[in-house]
Design a protein around this motif. Structure first.
Motif, PDB file in Angstrom:
ATOM      1  N   UNK A  85       0.818  -1.210   0.000  1.00  0.00           N
ATOM      2  CA  UNK A  85       0.000   0.000   0.000  1.00  0.00           C
ATOM      3  C   UNK A  85       0.855   1.265   0.000  1.00  0.00           C
ATOM      4  N   UNK A  86       1.973   1.249   0.741  1.00  0.00           N
ATOM      5  CA  UNK A  86       2.852   2.409   0.762  1.00  0.00           C
ATOM      6  C   UNK A  86       3.413   2.750  -0.619  1.00  0.00           C
ATOM      7  N   UNK A  87       3.850   1.773  -1.434  1.00  0.00           N
ATOM      8  CA  UNK A  87       4.300   2.123  -2.787  1.00  0.00           C
ATOM      9  C   UNK A  87       3.234   2.834  -3.610  1.00  0.00           C
ATOM     10  N   UNK A  88       1.987   2.339  -3.517  1.00  0.00           N
ATOM     11  CA  UNK A  88       0.921   2.981  -4.277  1.00  0.00           C
ATOM     12  C   UNK A  88       0.694   4.412  -3.795  1.00  0.00           C
ATOM     13  N   UNK A  89       0.702   4.601  -2.467  1.00  0.00           N
ATOM     14  CA  UNK A  89       0.495   5.945  -1.913  1.00  0.00           C
ATOM     15  C   UNK A  89       1.613   6.897  -2.355  1.00  0.00           C
ATOM     16  N   UNK A  90       2.858   6.452  -2.253  1.00  0.00           N
ATOM     17  CA  UNK A  90       3.982   7.318  -2.625  1.00  0.00           C
ATOM     18  C   UNK A  90       3.986   7.616  -4.115  1.00  0.00           C
TER      19      UNK A  90
END
Length: 381
Positions: A39-44
Motif C-alpha cells: 500500500x505504501x508504494x501505491x500511496x507514494x
C-alpha cells in the motif's frame, strides 16, 4: 545406510524451509507489513506522480501594458498560448506590485508606453520582468521562461516579416533522455529506491525488534536452528516481499505514469536485488543494536530513510551540494541505486554508470550482512 552428513544437510534444509515459512506466515498475519510493502508504494507513487512536480506550469504572472497596440497584443497572445504562464491583465504597476506582495502572482511582465515605437528601432524594444525571489527555484524558472517566450516571439515576428533576427549566438537546444522535460519521469524511478529502503531496512528492523519484544526470538534460540539459519529465513522472506514491492512500483511507473523503461528489465531486477540485500543487511544490523520497536524505527528512519530521501539524488542534485555533503553521500546506499535506476529508465543500459554503482552496492551488501552475521549469536545478552 544414510550418511550422517547427508542427514545433517537435510535437517538444515528442513529447518530453513520451516523458518522461511514461519516468516511468511508472520507477514501474512501482520497488516502493517503488507501495508508497507504494497500500500505504501501505491500511496507514494500517487503522491509524487500526481501531487509533486518540479515543473513550473501555468505560473500566474501580472501583465502590465502601458500603451496597448497591435504589437503588445500579439506578444500577450503569445504568452497566453504558452503552457508556462497564466497571464493576468493589470491596469498599472501599483496593482501588479500589490498582487505580487500578496502572492497572487509570481512575477510581473511590463510593456512600457514606448514599446511599439522602440520595437522598430535598430536597438529594439525591451520588456521588464520582475519575479518573486522568495522561492528562488521558481523565480529562476519564471525568468528563464519569460526570456524564452520573448526570444521565440521575436523570432516568429522576424520570420513573418521575411527578416532575419540578428543574435550574438544562435542557440539550438537538444534534449537527451527526458525530451518532454517532465519531472515525473525523474522522480518516479527514484521512488523505487525509497520504497525498497522502507521494505528492506525499516520493515526488517521493526520485525526483528518485535520478535525480541514478544519473546519469540528466545523461543527460536532453544531450537536446533542456528542463527545463520534464522537470518537466512528472514532474508528469504523479506527479499521476496521487497521484490514484490519493486515489481509493483516498476509496473505502476511504466503503465500508469508512462515513464519509459529504456534499459533492460533483468538488469534492473539484478541491481534491485543487490540494493535489497544491502537494505536488508542495514535493517538486520539495526535490529542487533536495538531490541525495541520504537528505538529500531527511529534509527532506521534517521540512518536509512532520511538519507535515501535527501542525499541520494532522488530530488536534490548531488553535484550542487557542498563538498562536505557530497562526501557524506558516498556512504548512503541509496545514492548508487538511484543513479542506476534513473539511468536504466531514462537513458538505457549505460554500463559506465551501472557497473561502478552495482559494485558499490555489492560491497555494501556484503559489509552489512557480514556485520549482522558477526553480531548475531544465540544468546540473550
Amino acid at each position: 545406510m544414510s550418511r550422517p552428513g547427508g542427514a545433517a544437510r537435510g535437517g538444515a534444509g528442513m529447518r530453513l524451509r520451516g523458518l522461511t515459512r514461519k516468516e511468511f506466515l508472520q507477514i501474512v498475519r501482520d497488516p502493517s507489513s503488507i501495508a508497507i510493502a504494497f500500500l505504501m508504494p501505491i500511496f507514494l507513487l500517487v503522491l509524487f506522480g500526481y501531487g509533486v512536480s518540479l515543473d513550473a506550469e501555468h505560473v500566474p504572472v501580472a501583465v502590465v501594458v502601458e500603451a496597448p497596440s497591435p504589437d503588445s497584443a500579439d506578444f500577450v497572445a503569445a504568452l497566453r498560448g504558452s503552457s508556462s504562464f497564466s497571464p493576468r491583465d493589470m491596469a498599472g504597476m501599483a496593482e501588479a506590485e500589490r498582487a505580487l506582495l500578496l502572492g497572487e502572482v509570481r512575477g510581473i511582465i511590463r510593456l512600457r508606453a514606448d514599446f511599439a515605437r522602440r520595437l522598430r528601432r535598430p536597438d529594439g524594444a525591451a520588456i521588464q520582468v520582475i519575479v518573486d525571489g522568495v522561492d528562488a527555484n521558481t523565480a529562476r524558472l519564471v525568468l528563464g521562461y519569460a526570456e524564452g517566450a520573448w526570444g521565440t516571439w521575436l523570432a516568429a515576428r522576424a520570420a513573418a516579416s521575411g527578416q532575419t533576427l540578428t543574435r550574438p549566438a544562435d542557440l539550438q537546444a537538444r534534449i537527451w533522455f527526458n525530451s518532454e522535460l517532465k519531472s515525473r519521469n525523474y522522480l518516479v524511478p527514484g521512488l523505487v529506491a525509497i520504497i525498497m529502503t522502507l521494505i528492506g531496512a525499516l520493515l526488517t528492523a521493526l520485525v526483528m525488534a518485535r520478535e525480541w519484544e514478544r519473546g519469540t526470538m528466545e523461543a527460536l534460540m532453544v531450537t536446533p536452528a542456528s542463527m545463520t539459519e534464522v537470518l537466512l529465513g528472514k532474508l528469504a522472506a523479506y527479499f521476496t516481499l521487497g521484490t514484490g514491492g519493486m515489481l509493483l512500483t516498476v509496473g505502476l511507473a511504466v503503465w500508469l505514469f508512462e515513464v519509459p523503461l529504456r534499459g533492460s528489465f533483468w538488469l534492473l531486477w539484478g541491481c534491485s536485488s543487490l540494493f535489497l540485500l544491502a537494505s536488508l543487511g542495514m535493517g538486520l544490523t539495526i535490529s542487533t543494536l536495538a531490541r525495541s520497536q520504537f528505538v529500531a524505527g527511529e534509527i532506521a528512519i534517521i540512518a536509512t530513510f532520511l538519507p535515501a530521501f535527501l542525499l541520494s539524488g532522488f530530488i536534490f542534485d548531488i553535484g550542487s551540494m557542498p563538498p562536505v555533503v557530497q562526501a557524506i553521500t558516498h556512504v548512503v546506499v541509496a545514492r548508487y541505486f538511484v543513479a542506476i535506476v534513473q539511468t536504466l529508465f531514462l537513458a538505457g543500459d549505460v554500463w559506465s554508470v551501472i557497473l561502478p554503482n552495482a559494485a558499490a552496492l555489492a560491497v555494501m551488501a556484503a559489509i552489512f550482512l557480514a556485520i549482522t552475521w558477526k553480531k548475531s549469536r544465540k544468546r540473550l545478552d
